[in-house]
Design an enzyme around this catalytic site. Structure first.
Site, PDB file in Angstrom:
ATOM      1  N   ASP A  10      13.598 -22.516  34.301  1.00  0.00           N
ATOM      2  CA  ASP A  10      12.939 -23.232  33.476  1.00  0.00           C
ATOM      3  C   ASP A  10      13.709 -22.809  31.612  1.00  0.00           C
ATOM      4  O   ASP A  10      14.842 -22.222  32.480  1.00  0.00           O
ATOM      5  CB  ASP A  10      11.867 -21.564  32.904  1.00  0.00           C
ATOM      6  N   ASP A  12      14.407 -23.307  28.086  1.00  0.00           N
ATOM      7  CA  ASP A  12      13.958 -22.385  27.262  1.00  0.00           C
ATOM      8  C   ASP A  12      12.863 -21.102  26.481  1.00  0.00           C
ATOM      9  O   ASP A  12      11.635 -21.231  26.813  1.00  0.00           O
ATOM     10  CB  ASP A  12      12.904 -23.127  25.630  1.00  0.00           C
TER      11      ASP A  12
HETATM   12  C1  XBP Z   1       9.868 -25.258  25.809  1.00  0.00           C
HETATM   13  C2  XBP Z   1       9.500 -26.097  25.404  1.00  0.00           C
HETATM   14  C3  XBP Z   1      10.000 -27.165  24.251  1.00  0.00           C
HETATM   15  C4  XBP Z   1      11.433 -26.519  22.974  1.00  0.00           C
HETATM   16  C5  XBP Z   1      11.316 -27.383  22.692  1.00  0.00           C
HETATM   17  O1  XBP Z   1      10.450 -25.486  27.377  1.00  0.00           O
HETATM   18  O2  XBP Z   1       8.295 -26.180  25.151  1.00  0.00           O
HETATM   19  O3  XBP Z   1       8.751 -28.067  23.653  1.00  0.00           O
HETATM   20  O4  XBP Z   1      10.019 -25.618  22.398  1.00  0.00           O
HETATM   21  O5  XBP Z   1      12.091 -28.329  23.191  1.00  0.00           O
HETATM   22  P1  XBP Z   1      10.312 -24.922  28.252  1.00  0.00           P
HETATM   23  P2  XBP Z   1      11.820 -29.946  22.674  1.00  0.00           P
HETATM   24  O6  XBP Z   1       9.775 -23.203  28.004  1.00  0.00           O
HETATM   25  O7  XBP Z   1       9.857 -25.165  29.694  1.00  0.00           O
HETATM   26  O8  XBP Z   1      12.128 -24.981  28.322  1.00  0.00           O
HETATM   27  O9  XBP Z   1      11.314 -30.628  20.954  1.00  0.00           O
HETATM   28  O10 XBP Z   1      12.847 -31.233  23.094  1.00  0.00           O
HETATM   29  O11 XBP Z   1       9.843 -30.838  23.450  1.00  0.00           O
HETATM   30 MG    MG Z   2       9.663 -21.208  28.516  1.00  0.00          MG
END
Ligand code: XBP
Ligand code: MG
Length: 256
Positions: A10, A12
């Site tokens: 993953d 973020d």
């Molecule tokens: C985290 C999310 C993303 C980010 C924002 O993704 O939910 O929506 O918060 O990015 P992950 P965007 O944990 O799966 O990496 O604005 O591009 O959606």
């Molecule tokens: Mg995440």
């Protein structure tokens, strides 16, 4: 018994602690540039993270936290424009080095690649955000280590749907039993487990109090040789940081 052939990460919260000081800041700057009085505090953003996907998160905010009728006045085109502006701002933050990788990430990616493991990314965030993070935070040759980047709108249903992990597995040409996932949140864990993946969770401030049942391990981070992790749930044996030996041992002990 299946050999462990790939690690799927993953982004973020896992590769980088990017939500509070990255995405949230970019959203607020995009709102301000658009002349909107929307402001997402750290606390409110923690509630908004209930919804994955930036466009979906803005729609949720309008419907749940703004005056009645305001959501109807903001069409999907406007949401898409705001999101594009936010992504532009966020990628600039990354390029200025404002969002570093979490401890242990660069080491584990390099070790796993050197051990012959394939690497993939499965994330809800938008592709430009992933490439900007990897471009800026990893050595240039490291980008070639990542076989598959499954990101954002390539699937209709975002986490906790397992679709993004199914997409990554198809891209790898592997089954879930030959892979192991790294996540940071309950939604991400549900997505990875829904695709049948053994999953290690490294929590952060927004996710440390979430229900994370089903994780093979819950840690406060990947750790480093000189900076041990804290095990919050599961059995890491005598390991004090996540390395290839630990992920192979966890995978070999898989019984489900
Ligand atoms: C985290 C999310 C993303 C980010 C924002 O993704 O939910 O929506 O918060 O990015 P992950 P965007 O944990 O799966 O990496 O604005 O591009 O959606
Ligand atoms: Mg995440």
């Amino acid at each position: 018994m299946h050999e462990l052939k790939a690690l799927i990460f993953d982004v973020d919260g896992t590769l980088a602690d990017s939500e509070r000081d990255g995405h949230r800041v970019a959203f607020n700057e995009a709102f301000s540039q658009a002349g909107l009085d929307w402001h997402w505090s750290e606390a409110l953003y923690g509630e908004l993270l209930e919804v994955t996907g930036g466009k979906e998160r803005m729609r949720y905010y309008l419907q749940r936290f703004r005056p009645p009728g305001e959501s109807e006045a903001v069409d999907d085109g406007r949401i898409a424009d705001l999101h594009a502006a936010k992504t532009e701002i966020y990628t600039r933050l990354l390029c200025r080095g404002r969002i570093p990788l979490r401890p242990g990430v660069a080491r584990l990616l390099a070790e796993s690649h050197a051990a012959g493991m394939r690497l993939a990314v499965a994330t809800t965030t938008s592709l430009p955000n992933v490439t900007a993070l990897l471009d800026h935070c990893l050595p240039s040759e490291a980008l070639s280590w990542i076989d598959v980047i499954a990101a954002g709108d390539v699937v209709a249903a975002k986490k906790p749907s397992p679709d993004i992990y199914h997409y990554a597995l198809r891209g790898l040409g592997l089954t879930a039993h030959s892979c192991l996932a790294f996540e940071d949140s309950a939604h991400g864990l549900r997505a990875a487990r829904g695709a049948g993946l053994l999953t290690i969770v490294t929590v952060n401030d927004y996710t440390k109090d979430q229900a994370l049942d089903g994780a093979a391990l819950v840690l406060d981070g990947l750790g480093e040789p000189d900076s041990p992790f804290t095990v919050l749930s599961g059995d890491a044996g005598r390991a004090t940081y996540v390395d290839v030996a630990l992920v192979r041992r966890l995978h070999g002990a898989r019984r489900d």
